[in-house]
Design an enzyme around this catalytic site. Structure first.
Site, PDB file in Angstrom:
ATOM      1  N   LYS A  18       0.830  -1.201   0.000  1.00 48.05           N
ATOM      2  CA  LYS A  18       0.000   0.000   0.000  1.00 48.05           C
ATOM      3  C   LYS A  18       0.865   1.251   0.000  1.00 48.05           C
ATOM      4  O   LYS A  18       0.624   2.199  -0.760  1.00 48.05           O
ATOM      5  CB  LYS A  18      -0.915   0.008   1.230  1.00 48.05           C
ATOM      6  CG  LYS A  18      -1.811   1.247   1.323  1.00 48.05           C
ATOM      7  CD  LYS A  18      -2.541   1.354   2.648  1.00 48.05           C
ATOM      8  CE  LYS A  18      -1.612   1.781   3.745  1.00 48.05           C
ATOM      9  NZ  LYS A  18      -2.306   2.206   4.992  1.00 48.05           N
ATOM     10  N   SER A  19       1.877   1.273   0.843  1.00 49.96           N
ATOM     11  CA  SER A  19       2.736   2.450   0.965  1.00 49.96           C
ATOM     12  C   SER A  19       3.448   2.760  -0.345  1.00 49.96           C
ATOM     13  O   SER A  19       3.543   3.919  -0.768  1.00 49.96           O
ATOM     14  CB  SER A  19       3.772   2.243   2.067  1.00 49.96           C
ATOM     15  OG  SER A  19       3.152   2.023   3.306  1.00 49.96           O
ATOM     16  N   GLN A 165       4.402  10.336   7.348  1.00 43.86           N
ATOM     17  CA  GLN A 165       3.750  10.743   6.103  1.00 43.86           C
ATOM     18  C   GLN A 165       3.826  12.249   5.879  1.00 43.86           C
ATOM     19  O   GLN A 165       3.807  12.704   4.733  1.00 43.86           O
ATOM     20  CB  GLN A 165       2.286  10.284   6.100  1.00 43.86           C
ATOM     21  CG  GLN A 165       2.132   8.783   5.963  1.00 43.86           C
ATOM     22  CD  GLN A 165       0.688   8.333   6.031  1.00 43.86           C
ATOM     23  OE1 GLN A 165      -0.226   9.149   6.166  1.00 43.86           O
ATOM     24  NE2 GLN A 165       0.468   7.036   5.940  1.00 43.86           N
ATOM     25  N   SER A 190       8.875   6.247  12.445  1.00 44.50           N
ATOM     26  CA  SER A 190       8.774   5.352  11.277  1.00 44.50           C
ATOM     27  C   SER A 190       9.754   5.734  10.174  1.00 44.50           C
ATOM     28  O   SER A 190       9.399   5.880   9.005  1.00 44.50           O
ATOM     29  CB  SER A 190       7.339   5.338  10.736  1.00 44.50           C
ATOM     30  OG  SER A 190       6.434   4.937  11.736  1.00 44.50           O
ATOM     31  N   ASP A 305       3.422  -0.378  12.508  1.00 39.82           N
ATOM     32  CA  ASP A 305       2.239  -0.979  11.891  1.00 39.82           C
ATOM     33  C   ASP A 305       2.141  -2.471  12.191  1.00 39.82           C
ATOM     34  O   ASP A 305       1.064  -3.062  12.043  1.00 39.82           O
ATOM     35  CB  ASP A 305       2.239  -0.753  10.376  1.00 39.82           C
ATOM     36  CG  ASP A 305       1.620   0.578   9.996  1.00 39.82           C
ATOM     37  OD1 ASP A 305       1.054   1.261  10.872  1.00 39.82           O
ATOM     38  OD2 ASP A 305       1.710   0.960   8.810  1.00 39.82           O
TER      39      ASP A 305
END
Length: 419
Positions: A18-19, A165, A190, A305
C-alpha cells in the site's frame, strides 16, 4: 519409514505494498511522461488515491496487473475539484500537497475516521511555504481547501513525530517547487517509510540529500518510468506470525528479500528473537515456527504498523512481551494500543499499557470472543492470527480489511488449512 507430520512449506503471492503504491501514484502523476505501475495494490485505499487523481484531472488507465498514469509536472489538469479521500491517510495527506503545486481551488474531505486523524504539522509546514490552505471545520483536520498558485520552495521546519507521512508529503513536493526544499525535521517516527520515499524518488530521477536533521530536495521535476510494486510487508507479517505460532510450519514470501524497500520486513527479526527460524534471501523471506515462542522487550517505533501483529500472538509466548515506543499507534485508524489491550483482555489475557507501551503476559488458555475492530483493518488481520490458537473468534466488522487486502479472509482461510 517414519511419516513426516510437519506442515508442508508454503509459498505465498501477496498483494502489492500500500505504501509503495500510494507513493508511486504521486510520483507518476508528477512525472514528465507516462508511467506504468506493475502489480499495484488494488484496495479501497489505493483505488481511492487513483480516483482522487482522476478528480484532479490526471489520466489513470487501469488493467488487472498494471496502472498507467499520464504525468503532469505543472499540476492538476482542472482548475477546480472536490476530492473525497475515503479512509486513506496517504490519499488525505499526499493529494492536497500534490494539488498545492498546481493552480486552482481544490477541496478535500474524508471519512469520519480519517477526519479524526491529525494533519496539523503538514498543514503548518505548507502554510509556512506560502500555500493558501484552509481547514473548514476543526483546525488541523479534514475537510480542507487548497487555493493553489504553485510553491516557491525554500526552508521549512517540520515535526513528524506523529507520522512520517508528513515528511514524505513534503519530500514528494520538493521537486515540483521552483527553488526546491530544505526540510528541517525536529522529530521523526517510522524512519523506514521515509527511506522508502527517498529510494522511490531516486527511481523517478530525483536524488534527496540529508544533512543531519535537514533533508535537501532539488527542484527540476520527475521523469516517468516503469515501476514494479513489491509485496506488502505489513500484510506479510500476519502470515509470518501464523507460521511462527505453529511449530514446524513454514512460509515463504517471494518478492520480499534483502533488497526490499519496506522497513516492516524487520518484523521477522522480532520473530527470530522470539525463537522462530528466519531466512532472508535475495528474493524471498522464509519463517519457520519453533516449538515455543519466547517473550521479549522490543522497540517498535520504526515498524509500528506490525505492533498489533505481535500483540496478537504475545499471549502464547513463554514470558511477557513488552512493546515500547509506539505512541504514534494511538493516532492511526484507531488507538491501536488501547484497542489491542481491550481485545486481549476480552480474550482473557493480562495486559498493562502506558503512554507509549503495552505489556502482555502469557495466557495459553484464552476464551473466544468477538473482536472489536474499530473499523481498523489491522485489528482484524492481527487477531485472525490469534484465531489459530483460539477457535471461535469473530469480528464485529470483518469487511474493514478491504482498506488494504480485500481478499484477506479467503487467503488466510486457505493458508491455515495447510498449517
Amino acid at each position: 519409514m517414519p511419516v513426516d507430520s510437519r506442515p508442508a512449506p508454503r509459498s505465498l503471492a501477496l498483494p502489492g505494498s500500500k505504501s509503495i503504491t500510494a507513493r508511486a501514484l504521486f510520483l507518476a502523476a508528477a512525472a514528465d511522461g507516462v508511467t506504468t505501475l506493475v502489480r499495484p495494490l488494488r484496495s479501497d485505499d489505493t483505488e481511492g488515491f487513483a480516483e482522487g487523481l482522476v478528480r484532479l484531472g490526471y489520466r489513470v488507465g487501469r488493467t488487472p496487473d498494471t496502472w498507467q498514469v499520464d504525468g503532469r509536472p505543472q499540476g492538476p489538469a482542472v482548475a477546480e475539484a472536490d476530492v473525497y479521500c475515503r479512509d486513506g491517510a496517504t490519499t488525505a495527506r499526499f493529494l492536497p500537497t500534490l494539488a498545492a503545486a498546481g493552480h486552482g481551488t481544490y477541496r478535500f474531505d474524508a471519512s469520519p475516521q480519517m477526519r479524526r486523524r491529525p494533519l496539523a504539522p503538514l498543514s503548518r509546514a505548507l502554510r509556512d511555504l506560502g500555500v493558501d490552505l484552509r481547514h473548514e471545520e476543526a483546525e488541523g483536520h479534514h475537510p480542507l481547501t487548497v487555493t493553489a498558485a504553485g510553491v516557491e520552495g525554500g526552508e521549512v521546519t517540520l515535526d513528524a513525530g506523529q507520522s512520517s507521512q508528513y515528511l514524505t508529503a513534503l519530500l514528494l513536493l520538493g521537486p515540483l517547487t521552483r527553488r526546491g526544499l530544505r526540510i528541517r525535521v525536529t522529530d521523526l517516527v517510522s524512519v523506514p517509510y521515509v527511506e522508502i520515499t527517498v529510494a522511490m524518488m531516486r527511481e523517478f530521477g530525483v536524488e534527496v540529500a540529508r544533512e543531519g536533521d535537514v533533508y535537501v530536495v532539488p527542484p527540476g521535476g520527475y521523469r516517468a518510468t516503469t515501476y514494479a510494486i513489491e509485496p506488502d510487508a505489513s500484510t506479510a507479517s500476519y502470515f509470518f506470525a501464523a507460521a511462527a505460532l505453529t511449530p514446524g510450519a513454514e512460509v515463504t514470501v517471494p518478492g520480499l528479500g534483502t533488497g526490499a524497500l519496506q522497513g516492516d520486513l524487520g518484523f521477522v527479526d522480532v520473530l527470530r528473537r522470539m525463537g522462530a527460524e528466519v531466512s532472508v534471501g535475495a528474493e524471498a523471506t522464509t519463517v519457520r515456527g519453533p516449538s515455543r515462542l519466547h517473550g521479549l522487550t522490543v522497540n517498535m517505533r520504526d515498524i509500528s504498523d506490525t505492533m498489533p501483529t505481535l500483540a496478537a500472538i504475545a499471549p502464547f509466548a513463554t514470558s511477557p512481551v513488552r512493546i515500547e515506543d509506539v505512541a504514534n499507534t494511538r493516532v492511526k485508524e484507531c488507538d491501536r494500543l488501547e484497542a489491542c489491550a481491550e481485545n486481549l483482555r476480552a480474550l482473557g489475557a493480562q495486559v498493562a499499557t502506558g503512554p507509549d507501551w503495552i505489556e502482555i503476559h502469557p495466557a495459553p488458555a484464552l476464551t473466544p470472543t468477538e473482536i472489536k475492530s474499530y473499523g481498523d483493518h489491522r485489528m482484524v488481520m492481527s487477531f485472525a492470527v490469534t484465531g489459530l490458537r483460539v477457535p471461535g473468534i469473530s469480528f464485529d466488522d470483518p469487511g474493514c480489511v478491504r482498506k488494504t487486502f480485500p481478499g484477506f479472509h479467503e487467503a488466510f482461510a486457505e493458508f491455515r488449512q495447510g498449517l
